[in-house]
Design an enzyme around this catalytic site. Structure first.
Site, PDB file in Angstrom:
ATOM      1  N   LYS A  54       0.843  -1.204   0.000  1.00  0.00           N
ATOM      2  CA  LYS A  54       0.000   0.000   0.000  1.00  0.00           C
ATOM      3  C   LYS A  54       0.876   1.252   0.000  1.00  0.00           C
ATOM      4  O   LYS A  54       0.639   2.198  -0.746  1.00  0.00           O
ATOM      5  CB  LYS A  54      -0.915   0.020   1.240  1.00  0.00           C
ATOM      6  CG  LYS A  54      -2.118  -0.889   1.109  1.00  0.00           C
ATOM      7  CD  LYS A  54      -2.843  -1.085   2.442  1.00  0.00           C
ATOM      8  CE  LYS A  54      -3.930  -2.141   2.271  1.00  0.00           C
ATOM      9  NZ  LYS A  54      -4.496  -2.600   3.541  1.00  0.00           N
ATOM     10  N   GLN A  98      -4.863  -1.287   9.774  1.00  0.00           N
ATOM     11  CA  GLN A  98      -4.847  -2.631   9.187  1.00  0.00           C
ATOM     12  C   GLN A  98      -5.518  -3.626  10.141  1.00  0.00           C
ATOM     13  O   GLN A  98      -5.165  -3.698  11.321  1.00  0.00           O
ATOM     14  CB  GLN A  98      -3.382  -3.034   8.915  1.00  0.00           C
ATOM     15  CG  GLN A  98      -3.217  -4.350   8.194  1.00  0.00           C
ATOM     16  CD  GLN A  98      -3.712  -4.322   6.747  1.00  0.00           C
ATOM     17  OE1 GLN A  98      -3.501  -3.359   6.021  1.00  0.00           O
ATOM     18  NE2 GLN A  98      -4.387  -5.379   6.337  1.00  0.00           N
ATOM     19  N   ASP A 121     -11.192   3.241   4.464  1.00  0.00           N
ATOM     20  CA  ASP A 121     -11.642   1.850   4.380  1.00  0.00           C
ATOM     21  C   ASP A 121     -13.174   1.780   4.344  1.00  0.00           C
ATOM     22  O   ASP A 121     -13.740   0.740   4.010  1.00  0.00           O
ATOM     23  CB  ASP A 121     -11.139   1.065   5.608  1.00  0.00           C
ATOM     24  CG  ASP A 121     -10.061   0.056   5.255  1.00  0.00           C
ATOM     25  OD1 ASP A 121      -9.911  -0.257   4.058  1.00  0.00           O
ATOM     26  OD2 ASP A 121      -9.384  -0.427   6.183  1.00  0.00           O
TER      27      ASP A 121
END
Ligand code: NAP
Length: 296
Positions: A54, A98, A121
């Protein structure tokens, strides 16, 4: 019938190019560099790989990438303090924590402490509610990637029968909301669904997000249907490690009109959509028109 392969890797490349174009315009015309912060707690090897890739792709499209690698035993208060700092940092437009988090951390509390406007997200309860009520939100990356590929392949999805197998908060539920938003008739199937084969056979669009290797056989697929395989399963075959999806690719491809491969389908779209969400969040934060085609 032999299915068209929907090339998610190539499509993700075009999404990243679009993002890079918007990033350079934001820099040149407004002096703004979109910034993405990724927080990883612990040393899970798969998560470390995701976070690194990422970060690399964030930099490649010209954005600022910040990584916070925290010790596995980081107290919750310390993580919440970091998120608060990032929420208030004007150079950070997207924050991603994460998942999964170590057991001592309350995942819901942590996710809901992210500023919803920076929640790239799309897991914050406000974004879930906004998506569910058809309002402008941050859209979870994996289902957004699936939607982009479906729109690209079909144009309009209006009136199509869609079956989503899986009801997770990360994939299944938001996928169903997005398909509903595009006027599909949507069924969400899960582990308690009766006669799953019959349910799937009705579908013009099948999205499989189950986490069971090659669970969907070709004879469940209606001739000409579009199959989006979200699954990423590591299996051993003929003494080798292999990545497979949730559908049996060969038999499904023999009946489908179009299908995503694993690897090279949904996977690459997820990170591309994370970058797209960050640029969208940056435009919204600065009161600028958001890029077209990069969100739902
Ligand atoms: P998850 O949270 O484990 O959810 C799996 C869903 O599948 C659940 O709703 C479960 O039903 C359902 N299910 C399990 N067994 C079933 C069966 N026999 N028949 C019908 N439904 C069944 O998984 P997830 O996070 O959504 O991920 C799903 C897959 O997508 C995994 O392989 C994951 O690695 C992959 N994934 C890929 C990406 C990407 O970037 N490509 C991103 C995220 C996830 P119940 O709710 O009834 O238990």
């Amino acid at each position: 019938m032999s299915a068209t392969i929907i090339d998610g890797k190539a499509f993700a490349g075009t999404v990243r190019e679009k993002v890079a174009g918007h990033v350079s315009r934001l820099k040149e015309e407004h002096g703004i560099t979109p910034g993405l912060a990724v927080v990883l707690v612990g040393e899970d090897p798969a998560s470390q790989v995701y976070v690194r890739s990422k970060g690399k792709m964030t930099v490649e499209v010209g954005m600022k990438s910040v990584e916070h690698m925290l010790d596995v035993e980081t107290p919750e208060a310390e993580l919440l303090a970091l998120i608060d700092k990032l929420n208030n940092d004007p150079e950070i437009h997207g924050i991603l924590v994460q998942l999964p988090l170590p057991k001592h951390l309350n995942e819901d509390l942590v996710i809901n402490s992210i500023d919803p406007a920076k929640d790239v997200d799309g897991f914050h309860i406000s974004n879930v509610g906004l998506l569910g009520t058809g309002q402008k939100s941050m859209v979870p990356c994996t289902p957004l990637g699936c939607l982009m590929m479906l729109r690209d392949h079909h144009g309009s999805l209006s009136g199509m029968d869609a079956v989503v197998i899986g009801r997770s908060n990360i994939v299944g539920k938001p996928m169903a909301q997005l398909l509903l938003g595009d006027s599909c008739t949507v069924t969400i199937a899960h582990s308690r669904t009766k006669d799953l084969a019959d349910v799937v056979r009705r579908a013009d669009i099948v999205v499989a997000a189950v986490g069971r290797p090659e669970m969907v056989p070709g004879d469940w697929i209606k001739e000409g249907a579009t199959v989006i395989d979200v699954g990423i399963n590591r299996i051993e075959r003929d003494g080798k490690n292999k990545l497979v999806g949730d559908v049996d690719f060969d038999s499904c491809a023999a009946r489908a009109g179009a299908i995503t491969p694993v690897p090279g389908g949904v996977g690459p779209m997820t990170i591309a959509c994370l970058l797209a969400n960050t640029v969208t969040a940056c435009c919204r934060a600065n009161g600028l028109a958001e890029p077209e085609g990069l969100t739902a």
